[in-house]
Design an enzyme around this catalytic site. Structure first.
Site, short mmCIF file in Angstrom:
data_model
loop_
_atom_site.label_atom_id
_atom_site.label_comp_id
_atom_site.label_asym_id
_atom_site.label_seq_id
_atom_site.Cartn_x
_atom_site.Cartn_y
_atom_site.Cartn_z
N CYS A 140 -38.46 -11.29 -8.99
CA CYS A 140 -38.24 -12.67 -8.57
C CYS A 140 -39.38 -13.56 -9.08
O CYS A 140 -39.50 -13.77 -10.28
CB CYS A 140 -38.09 -12.75 -7.05
SG CYS A 140 -37.38 -14.31 -6.46
N ASP A 190 -48.73 6.65 17.29
CA ASP A 190 -49.86 6.40 16.38
C ASP A 190 -51.14 7.05 16.89
O ASP A 190 -51.81 7.79 16.18
CB ASP A 190 -50.07 4.90 16.18
CG ASP A 190 -48.81 4.20 15.73
OD1 ASP A 190 -47.93 4.87 15.16
OD2 ASP A 190 -48.70 2.97 15.95
N SER A 191 -51.50 6.75 18.14
CA SER A 191 -52.75 7.29 18.66
C SER A 191 -52.65 8.80 18.89
O SER A 191 -53.64 9.52 18.75
CB SER A 191 -53.16 6.59 19.95
OG SER A 191 -52.21 6.78 20.97
N SER A 192 -51.45 9.29 19.21
CA SER A 192 -51.27 10.74 19.39
C SER A 192 -51.53 11.48 18.08
O SER A 192 -52.23 12.50 18.05
CB SER A 192 -49.86 11.04 19.89
OG SER A 192 -49.62 10.48 21.15
N GLU A 250 -35.71 -4.28 -3.48
CA GLU A 250 -36.28 -3.58 -2.32
C GLU A 250 -35.48 -3.77 -1.04
O GLU A 250 -35.62 -2.99 -0.09
CB GLU A 250 -37.73 -4.03 -2.09
CG GLU A 250 -37.92 -5.49 -1.75
CD GLU A 250 -38.06 -6.36 -2.98
OE1 GLU A 250 -38.54 -7.50 -2.84
OE2 GLU A 250 -37.69 -5.91 -4.09
N SER A 290 -53.47 5.88 23.51
CA SER A 290 -52.48 5.18 24.33
C SER A 290 -51.34 6.08 24.75
O SER A 290 -50.62 5.77 25.69
CB SER A 290 -51.92 3.98 23.55
OG SER A 290 -51.07 4.43 22.50
N GLY A 291 -51.16 7.20 24.05
CA GLY A 291 -50.03 8.07 24.31
C GLY A 291 -48.84 7.77 23.42
O GLY A 291 -47.84 8.50 23.43
N GLY A 292 -48.94 6.70 22.61
CA GLY A 292 -47.90 6.41 21.65
C GLY A 292 -48.01 7.30 20.43
O GLY A 292 -48.94 8.10 20.30
N GLY A 294 -42.43 -14.34 -4.33
CA GLY A 294 -43.31 -15.29 -3.67
C GLY A 294 -42.62 -16.62 -3.48
O GLY A 294 -41.61 -16.91 -4.14
#
Length: 522
Positions: free
Chosen positions: A86, A236-238, A181, A232-234, A59
């Site tokens: 940290c 994520d939505s697919s 990380e 949307s066809g991307g 932080g």
């Protein structure tokens, strides 16, 4: 989020810009984890989550400042392993009776090297073995621990951090001053692997398991109602559509909004794909005039996003009214969308930008949300898509933002600029595919700049738009670096765009990483 069948690791976020990378490292180890801001974490909250282990993030604050962020004091009596990173290390020391100092000589930023003072700690299994007797790490701290809390020992030091690695093995409390990380700590993943092994995680967070659980949750949530999916066809939505369809079948209707901000030929390709190859019910909502009319004269990027987000909901509501029993709206919201859209009043982190599918939703939108992917990062969504049997052409598509070309057109949006942008983007992506680079790149696109420049074509003077090419490599979109195209590729691509796209006479390449930039231009 509800993944109660899995062991959970709680990440308490103190405002680090790389907290999301902690979650990525843990998910890669098949460990389910959740990020929660420190302001929301009470012991009641902790007991409800029932974590098997806890990580304190870094932080920007200083624990020496009165009123700086803290963890609940009782958390140290909860009885599970804790790893402080940290600022998280400094919080542990300050709250458990150690001392942290600020001032000249306490800061350390960038690459550093840690040497072991005692390498027998189980957390360090696999470290300090390359023959150099040290490990490269990434430091980013202005304060450092000056005195250890009772029960802690020092296990590693660096020039700027005399207590770079500390632990109280009896209580399984571990604390490091560096950031394991980030990729600048090459062996950092090993440290996380050791931590979750010591905490007893089964490593059962897989996409196969997630698929089964998600289908059950969707069925339970939707019941006999109907759900509309924002398609949307991307990727994520697919994947969201395929997952929901597996759960409730014909109770799903997909709505593809053609808002006039799509890439060249995209509407025809997407609607054809889902109707013909996945046999889903798809409504092609042609709403170009609505969206472009509302965006006329608007140049502020946040205003654009809010207008588009609001109109999306209005459009879905309109089509929902025509579907008997429609009560739910499904979205492809991902975990980075949720994280990046959160801003805490007076808290340590800031909102980078709003997302149309998270922020700006009306309180009384009339539809309840179904967001089956909001626990997942992008690479996990791709893995889930493979698990669901989606074609590689769907899974491998570069991300495309919900606001579409609106945020690749800085300044005022016009139909002329959108037409130029579509054509330039098509040439650019064609070039990337021709050179076999598409799968090496996370995301690539063209942005049309809100300036005109003087050029010479043939014997004539031109005064046309400039454009910027953008291509980045990334794992989850939270951080990114530009793709190192050859100069030959860039020269060839610039020549094609200028020759084939009327309205552009200058091409630039954006070499900004994220951070400090974002992937999209707005």
């Amino acid at each position: 989020m509800d993944s109660t069948s899995h062991d959970t690791l709680l990440i308490i976020d103190f405002g680090s810009q790389v907290t999301q990378l902690i979650a990525r490292r843990l998910r890669e180890l098949n460990v389910y984890c959740e990020i929660h801001p420190y302001q929301t974490v009470t012991m009641e909250h902790v007991r409800a989550i029932a974590p098997k282990a806890i990580v304190f993030s870094g932080g920007p604050d200083s624990v020496t400042r009165e009123g700086s962020p803290r963890a609940p004091q009782e958390i140290f009596e909860y009885g599970v392993p804790i790893l402080g990173i940290c600022y998280g290390q400094q919080v542990m020391m300050q709250q458990l009776g150690g001392r942290v100092v600020s001032g000249e000589g306490t800061a350390e930023f960038g690459r550093a090297y840690v040497q072991p003072s005692d390498a027998r700690l189980d957390l360090l299994q696999g470290w300090f073995l390359d023959g150099t007797g040290r490990e490269q790490v990434w430091m980013s701290h202005g304060d450092h621990v000056d005195a250890l809390a009772p029960g802690f020992e020092v296990f590693g030091t660096s020039p700027g951090a005399p207590f770079a690695i500390t632990a109280d093995p009896a209580r399984q409390f571990y604390a490091v001053q560096f950031h394991p990380e980030v990729h600048h700590t090459p062996n950092g993943a090993t440290l996380y692997e050791n931590f979750v092994r010591l905490a007893g995680f089964k490593g059962d967070w897989t996409m196969g398991a997630y698929r089964e659980e998600a289908v059950a949750r969707i069925r339970d949530q939707i019941g006999d109602s109907h759900v509309i999916c924002a398609l949307s066809g991307g990727v994520d939505s697919s994947v969201a559509a395929a997952l929901i369809h597996e759960a409730v079948g014909d109770q799903l209707t997909c709505v593809f909004v053609d808002h006039g901000l799509l890439r060249l030929n995209e509407a025809e390709e997407v609607v054809g794909m889902f109707r013909d190859h996945m046999n889903l019910q798809v409504i092609h909502a042609q709403e170009q005039e609505l969206f472009l009319g509302k965006l006329d004269g608007v140049s502020d990027p946040e205003t654009k996003r809010k207008i588009i987000g609001g109109l999306f909901i209005d459009v879905f509501q309109k089509y929902a009214d025509g579907i008997d029993g429609a009560e739910f709206l499904a979205q492809g919201t991902l975990y980075p969308d949720v994280i990046e859209s959160v801003s805490f009043s007076g808290g340590p982190s800031v909102t980078i930008k709003s997302h149309h599918n998270v922020g700006g939703l009306p309180e009384k939108m009339g539809l309840k949300l179904v967001e089956p992917l909001r626990e997942l990062f992008k690479d996990e969504v791709r893995a889930l898509g493979r698990e669901l049997g989606l074609p590689a052409s769907f899974i491998g598509r570069h991300p495309f933002p919900g606001p579409g070309l609106a945020i690749r057109c800085p300044g005022e949006i016009t139909r002329q600029k959108l037409d130029i942008l579509r054509k330039a983007d098509a040439v650019y992506i064609d070039q990337i595919r021709r050179h076999g680079l598409y799968d090496e790149i996370w995301q690539a696109f063209v942005a049309i700049l809100p300036v005109r420049t003087v050029g010479v074509m043939g014997d004539g003077r031109t005064y046309d738009y400039a454009c910027a090419l953008r291509a980045v490599t990334s794992v989850d979109g939270m951080t990114a670096d530009y793709y190192p195209f050859s100069h030959d590729f860039l020269g060839e691509t610039a020549t094609r765009i200028i020759n084939e796209v009327k309205g552009i006479n200058r091409v630039t390449y954006d070499i900004t990483s994220k951070p400090p930039g974002t992937i999209e231009w707005e």
